[in-house]
Design an enzyme around this catalytic site. Structure first.
Site, PDB file in Angstrom:
ATOM      1  N   LYS A 104      37.513  36.954  37.148  1.00  0.00           N
ATOM      2  CA  LYS A 104      36.323  37.678  37.329  1.00  0.00           C
ATOM      3  C   LYS A 104      35.933  38.201  38.758  1.00  0.00           C
ATOM      4  O   LYS A 104      34.546  37.815  39.129  1.00  0.00           O
ATOM      5  CB  LYS A 104      35.472  37.168  36.522  1.00  0.00           C
ATOM      6  CG  LYS A 104      35.534  37.018  35.250  1.00  0.00           C
ATOM      7  CD  LYS A 104      34.437  36.428  34.086  1.00  0.00           C
ATOM      8  CE  LYS A 104      34.601  36.212  32.782  1.00  0.00           C
ATOM      9  NZ  LYS A 104      35.680  35.414  32.243  1.00  0.00           N
ATOM     10  N   ARG A 105      36.770  38.613  39.235  1.00  0.00           N
ATOM     11  CA  ARG A 105      36.492  39.014  40.885  1.00  0.00           C
ATOM     12  C   ARG A 105      35.788  40.152  40.916  1.00  0.00           C
ATOM     13  O   ARG A 105      36.064  41.044  40.094  1.00  0.00           O
ATOM     14  CB  ARG A 105      37.915  39.167  41.715  1.00  0.00           C
ATOM     15  CG  ARG A 105      38.764  37.848  42.003  1.00  0.00           C
ATOM     16  CD  ARG A 105      37.706  36.491  42.573  1.00  0.00           C
ATOM     17  NE  ARG A 105      38.667  35.594  42.701  1.00  0.00           N
ATOM     18  CZ  ARG A 105      38.317  34.079  42.171  1.00  0.00           C
ATOM     19  NH1 ARG A 105      37.494  33.900  41.129  1.00  0.00           N
ATOM     20  NH2 ARG A 105      39.261  33.232  42.493  1.00  0.00           N
TER      21      ARG A 105
END
Length: 293
Positions: A104-105
Site C-alpha cells: 500500500k505505498r
C-alpha cells in the site's frame, strides 16, 4: 482493442483463474497463528513463520491462484521479519507462483521511484504491489516503467473492505459520484494503456466484497480492470456478495488470509494438519465462489 505486447503477467493471472479458480491466499502470517507445537521448534518467531509459510505454500500451490503477502506482519518482527518476508517472496517465485506484495505505498516523485525499485526488484521483488492513490494519479507514474519493461503490475485502492471505508471513499461529489467511483474511473483510464490479450490491464483495483453499495456500480465502469477482492471470510464477506464483480467468471481474485491460515481451528478440519487444513479451506472457498457464480 489495442494491447500492450509486454503485458504477459495479467494474461498469466487471467489464465490461472480460468484453470484454478479465484482463491488468493493471504500470507498475512502472525506468529500467534502458528500451532504451539510447531512454533516452539524454531529459534525465533521469524524462522517459525517462514517454515509455516513454506508448508502452507507447498500444500496449496495447485489450488491457490495467487498469493498476497502483507508486509506489515513481517515488519512487526523487525529485521528478522523482513528477512522472513524476503525469503517467503523468493520461495514463491521459486515455485513459479504469482505474488502480490501488499505494501500500500503511495507517495510522489523520487520517493515513489524508490518504492517501485524496492518492491519490483531485489530482495523484496513481487509481481504485483498494492498502492494508495490518495495523493493523486501522479503517484502511480513512477511504477509505470516496471509495467512497461519488467512485466509488473499494480492493484490500486478503490473501494476497501474496512468498516470505515465510506468515511472518505463514500463521499459524494457535486455530480453524485463517490470518491471510489471517481478513483475507479481514473484507474480505468490509466489501465487502458496496459491491456493484455485477455482484455484486462496491468493496473488493477482493490475492491472489497463487504462494500456492496459502492462496488455494484464500480464494476460496470471498470470493464478492463482486474479486481483484487478482500473481505471474504474473517471480515464477513460471502461469495454471494461478489458474484457481480466478475465477467464470464473471470476478472478478479478473492483474498482470504486468516480464514485459510487458521482453517485447522474449524471443526470439520480439526483432524488435519495446519497445511492440510489450509488446502482444504482453499478448495472449499473455491467451490463456494464457483457455486455463487
Amino acid at each position: 482493442m489495442k494491447t500492450y505486447p509486454g503485458n504477459k503477467l495479467i494474461d498469466r493471472l487471467y489464465n490461472a483463474v480460468a484453470e484454478k479458480g479465484h482463491v488468493c491466499l493471504g500470507l498475512d502470517t502472525d506468529y500467534s497463528y502458528l500451532p504451539d507445537a510447531f512454533g516452539t521448534k524454531f529459534a525465533s518467531p521469524a524462522e517459525a513463520v517462514y517454515a509455516f509459510n513454506r508448508e502452507v505454500i507447498d500444500a496449496t500451490l495447485d489450488v491457490s491462484t495467487v498469493y498476497k503477502v502483507q508486509i506489515a506482519y513481517y515488519e512487526a518482527m523487525g529485521l528478522a521479519g523482513l528477512d522472513c518476508y524476503a525469503k517467503t517472496l523468493a520461495y514463491l517465485r521459486e515455485k513459479k507462483a504469482i505474488v502480490i506484495a501488499d505494501v500500500k505505498r503511495g507517495d510522489i516523485a523520487k520517493t515513489a521511484e524508490m518504492y517501485a525499485q524496492a518492491h519490483f526488484t531485489g530482495d523484496f521483488e513481487a509481481d504485483f504491489i498494492t498502492v494508495n492513490p490518495f495523493m493523486g494519479m501522479d503517484t502511480l507514474k513512477p511504477f509505470y516503467p516496471y509495467l512497461e519493461k519488467k512485466d509488473k503490475g499494480l492493484f490500486v485502492l478503490v473501494a476497501t473492505s474496512n468498516p470505515g471505508a465510506n468515511d472518505i471513499e463514500g463521499i459524494l461529489a457535486a455530480d453524485g459520484e463517490s470518491v471510489s467511483e471517481k478513483t475507479g474511473a481514473m484507474v480505468a483510464g490509466e489501465n487502458a494503456a496496459f491491456l493484455g490479450e485477455s482484455g484486462y490491464g496491468m493496473i488493477g483495483a482493490v475492491v472489497g466484497c463487504t462494500n456492496k453499495n459502492q462496488t455494484d456500480r464500480i464494476r460496470a465502469r471498470l470493464e478492463n480492470v482486474f479486481f483484487l477482492i478482500p473481505g471474504y471470510g474473517a471480515q464477513g464477506g460471502k461469495a454471494e456478495d461478489m458474484k457481480y464483480y466478475f465477467k464470464d467468471g473471470n476478472g478478479g481474485v478473492v483474498n482470504s488470509s486468516r480464514g485459510i491460515l487458521l482453517a485447522r481451528n474449524k471443526p470439520e478440519f480439526a483432524h488435519l494438519s495446519f497445511a492440510e487444513a489450509a488446502r482444504a479451506e482453499c478448495v472449499r472457498m473455491r467451490e463456494d465462489i464457483q457455486s455463487a457464480l
